[in-house]
Design a protein around this motif. Structure first.
Motif, PDB file in Angstrom:
ATOM      1  N   LEU A 150      -0.307   0.776  -7.777  1.00 55.68           N
ATOM      2  CA  LEU A 150      -1.598   0.604  -8.436  1.00 55.68           C
ATOM      3  C   LEU A 150      -2.781   0.937  -7.540  1.00 55.68           C
ATOM      4  CD1 LEU A 150      -0.876  -2.725 -10.375  1.00 55.68           C
ATOM      5  CD2 LEU A 150      -0.499  -0.360 -11.105  1.00 55.68           C
ATOM      6  N   GLY A 151      -2.524   1.550  -6.388  1.00 56.27           N
ATOM      7  CA  GLY A 151      -3.620   1.920  -5.501  1.00 56.27           C
ATOM      8  C   GLY A 151      -4.499   2.991  -6.125  1.00 56.27           C
ATOM      9  N   SER A 152      -5.793   2.944  -5.810  1.00 56.49           N
ATOM     10  CA  SER A 152      -6.756   3.897  -6.350  1.00 56.49           C
ATOM     11  C   SER A 152      -6.641   5.242  -5.642  1.00 56.49           C
ATOM     12  CB  SER A 152      -8.174   3.347  -6.184  1.00 56.49           C
ATOM     13  OG  SER A 152      -8.525   3.332  -4.801  1.00 56.49           O
ATOM     14  N   PHE A 153      -7.472   6.185  -6.079  1.00 57.99           N
ATOM     15  CA  PHE A 153      -7.512   7.524  -5.507  1.00 57.99           C
ATOM     16  C   PHE A 153      -7.750   7.484  -4.000  1.00 57.99           C
ATOM     17  CE2 PHE A 153     -10.291  11.317  -4.597  1.00 57.99           C
ATOM     18  CZ  PHE A 153      -9.292  12.269  -4.673  1.00 57.99           C
ATOM     19  N   ALA A 154      -8.499   6.483  -3.532  1.00 56.39           N
ATOM     20  CA  ALA A 154      -8.787   6.380  -2.100  1.00 56.39           C
ATOM     21  C   ALA A 154      -7.538   6.098  -1.276  1.00 56.39           C
ATOM     22  CB  ALA A 154      -9.829   5.288  -1.849  1.00 56.39           C
ATOM     23  N   HIS A 155      -6.448   5.705  -1.923  1.00 52.75           N
ATOM     24  CA  HIS A 155      -5.194   5.392  -1.230  1.00 52.75           C
ATOM     25  C   HIS A 155      -4.239   6.588  -1.177  1.00 52.75           C
ATOM     26  CE1 HIS A 155      -5.508   0.992  -0.704  1.00 52.75           C
ATOM     27  NE2 HIS A 155      -6.201   1.012  -1.820  1.00 52.75           N
ATOM     28  N   ARG A 156      -4.760   7.785  -1.272  1.00 46.08           N
ATOM     29  CA  ARG A 156      -3.900   8.968  -1.330  1.00 46.08           C
ATOM     30  C   ARG A 156      -2.913   9.018  -0.167  1.00 46.08           C
ATOM     31  NH1 ARG A 156      -6.762  14.550  -0.203  1.00 46.08           N
ATOM     32  NH2 ARG A 156      -6.871  13.495   1.820  1.00 46.08           N
ATOM     33  N   ASN A 157      -3.380   8.712   1.027  1.00 49.14           N
ATOM     34  CA  ASN A 157      -2.507   8.801   2.195  1.00 49.14           C
ATOM     35  C   ASN A 157      -1.434   7.715   2.181  1.00 49.14           C
ATOM     36  OD1 ASN A 157      -2.091  10.388   4.608  1.00 49.14           O
ATOM     37  ND2 ASN A 157      -2.566   8.533   5.759  1.00 49.14           N
ATOM     38  N   ASP A 158      -1.793   6.519   1.698  1.00 44.65           N
ATOM     39  CA  ASP A 158      -0.798   5.452   1.571  1.00 44.65           C
ATOM     40  C   ASP A 158       0.266   5.818   0.540  1.00 44.65           C
ATOM     41  OD1 ASP A 158      -2.265   3.701   3.366  1.00 44.65           O
ATOM     42  OD2 ASP A 158      -3.685   3.433   1.731  1.00 44.65           O
ATOM     43  N   LEU A 159      -0.162   6.477  -0.530  1.00 41.43           N
ATOM     44  CA  LEU A 159       0.796   6.889  -1.556  1.00 41.43           C
ATOM     45  C   LEU A 159       1.763   7.935  -1.014  1.00 41.43           C
ATOM     46  CD1 LEU A 159       1.889   6.930  -4.438  1.00 41.43           C
ATOM     47  CD2 LEU A 159       0.023   8.489  -5.051  1.00 41.43           C
ATOM     48  N   LYS A 160       1.310   8.804  -0.133  1.00 40.11           N
ATOM     49  CA  LYS A 160       2.216   9.808   0.453  1.00 40.11           C
ATOM     50  C   LYS A 160       3.429   9.149   1.100  1.00 40.11           C
ATOM     51  CE  LYS A 160      -1.013  13.573   1.498  1.00 40.11           C
ATOM     52  NZ  LYS A 160      -1.669  14.339   2.595  1.00 40.11           N
ATOM     53  N   PHE A 161       3.211   7.990   1.677  1.00 39.70           N
ATOM     54  CA  PHE A 161       4.298   7.240   2.288  1.00 39.70           C
ATOM     55  C   PHE A 161       5.404   6.945   1.281  1.00 39.70           C
ATOM     56  CE2 PHE A 161       6.143   3.006   2.870  1.00 39.70           C
ATOM     57  CZ  PHE A 161       6.642   3.068   4.161  1.00 39.70           C
ATOM     58  N   LEU A 162       5.021   6.781   0.009  1.00 37.27           N
ATOM     59  CA  LEU A 162       5.981   6.347  -1.010  1.00 37.27           C
ATOM     60  C   LEU A 162       6.744   7.485  -1.686  1.00 37.27           C
ATOM     61  CD1 LEU A 162       4.007   3.479  -2.800  1.00 37.27           C
ATOM     62  CD2 LEU A 162       5.994   3.250  -1.293  1.00 37.27           C
ATOM     63  N   TRP A 163       6.303   8.721  -1.538  1.00 36.09           N
ATOM     64  CA  TRP A 163       7.005   9.784  -2.275  1.00 36.09           C
ATOM     65  C   TRP A 163       8.485   9.871  -1.905  1.00 36.09           C
ATOM     66  CZ3 TRP A 163       4.847  10.415  -6.469  1.00 36.09           C
ATOM     67  CH2 TRP A 163       3.475  10.605  -6.625  1.00 36.09           C
ATOM     68  N   PRO A 164       8.866   9.818  -0.626  1.00 37.84           N
ATOM     69  CA  PRO A 164      10.314   9.820  -0.347  1.00 37.84           C
ATOM     70  C   PRO A 164      11.017   8.570  -0.849  1.00 37.84           C
ATOM     71  CG  PRO A 164       9.044   9.525   1.681  1.00 37.84           C
ATOM     72  CD  PRO A 164       8.062   9.894   0.617  1.00 37.84           C
TER      73      PRO A 164
END
Length: 333
Positions: A158-172
């Motif tokens: 549920l992180g916002s657009f500003a969390h793009r880098n944190d979301l990258k962690f989750l793709w794998p």
């Protein structure tokens, strides 16, 4: 002229910060003693409250007590290259100039984290405030379907657009779980770009809402079994508010957090959530264990709601704003 137009375009017509730190708890004040003159500016007879910036308002009244509310480390964000370019421009062109103008004039700064409290207290009197969600917490009966053989298991970010880098962690992490478990479905906000291989995946779903108001309107009807909030070790993330502790309770999820996040100290690991190192394999293993044991995920969700219910208290907000804005109690006939 061009800079001012661009700054206005970068500032949104709604404000999650204004909702979470004023409107949700004190909307009834707007019917009586407080005037909202912009998405982030509120006036009473005695004071002016500015939430992050005053871009969409006219000139602020000079004779009123000035209250400046800040829930992100703007100065760090401007230089944090892990943030999306447009978000950094918003910080640089809208919120950094606002803070540098407002902070020297402010009578009090209201902040959302111990980091901001420490950073601003040498310059102005500060008060730390918790966010407040007016939505009720979801019942956890959606775990019943996950307990069925092959029952669907919904994972949210549920992180916002500003969390793009944190979301990258989750793709794998997502790729691993989607490949291993047919019952896994992944949900994330519409504004996040999907990497190749995820765009057309039948079990990757978007949470509608181009802006805050639309996103929030659709959130209270959603139910998730697990919600993830990794925070990487970046300057901007040090001051993140405890908002997700409450938001995850709204959707009835068992929460997983980065152990390095200061607000994760509120979570008792294994009782009200899981606090994990920032290593993808740790998140994969923890989520896989919950997929195998949905009953365990339900226990964590219930524990998390107990914690969130202590945090999500509207009365401290109402008491503070009564004091700072000079709100008078209505007389009872």
């Amino acid at each position: 002229m061009i800079d001012n137009l661009l700054s206005r375009l970068l500032s949104a017509p709604d404000s999650p910060s204004a909702d979470l730190y004023f409107r949700n708890a004190c909307g009834d004040f707007l019917d009586t003693q407080v005037q909202q003159i912009a998405p982030t500016v509120f006036l009473s007879s005695e004071a002016c409250l500015v939430v992050r910036h005053a871009m969409r308002s006219g000139p602020l009244p000079m004779r009123k007590r000035l209250i400046y509310l800040l829930d992100d480390d703007v100065e760090a964000g401007v230089e944090d290259m892990s943030l999306p370019f447009l978000y950094r421009q918003k910080l640089r062109m809208v919120e950094q100039p606002a803070g540098r103008n407002l902070l020297p004039r402010a009578d009090i700064a209201v902040v959302s984290s111990p980091f901001l409290e420490q950073a601003l207290s040498p310059h102005v009197r500060t008060h730390r405030l918790m966010p407040y969600w007016s939505e009720g917490f979801a019942p956890v009966d959606h775990f019943d379907r996950a307990l069925l053989p092959g029952g669907r298991f919904d994972i949210a970010y549920l992180g916002s657009f500003a969390h793009r880098n944190d979301l990258k962690f989750l793709w794998p992490v997502f790729a691993n779980l989607l490949a291993r478990f047919d019952q896994v479905h992944v949900h994330l906000p519409q504004r996040h770009a999907l990497p190749h291989g995820f765009e057309l995946h039948p079990r990757v779903h978007r949470i509608n809402g181009a802006g805050w108001t639309e996103y929030r309107a659709g959130l209270s009807d959603r139910r998730f079994h697990v919600a993830l909030y990794p925070l990487l070790d970046t300057p901007f993330n040090q001051a993140r508010s405890p908002n997700k502790l409450i938001e995850h309770a709204v959707v009835g999820a068992a929460p997983l957090y980065s152990a390095t996040w200061c607000e994760a100290e509120r979570i008792e690991h294994g009782v009200s959530g899981l606090c994990l190192p920032n290593a993808p394999h740790a998140w994969i293993d923890a989520i896989a264990a919950l997929i195998h044991r949905p009953d365990r995920a339900r226990q964590l969700a219930e524990g998390a709601q107990t914690v969130a219910s202590r945090l999500n208290d509207r009365e401290p907000q109402r008491a503070l704003w009564r004091e700072l804005l000079g709100i008078r109690e209505r007389s009872v006939a």
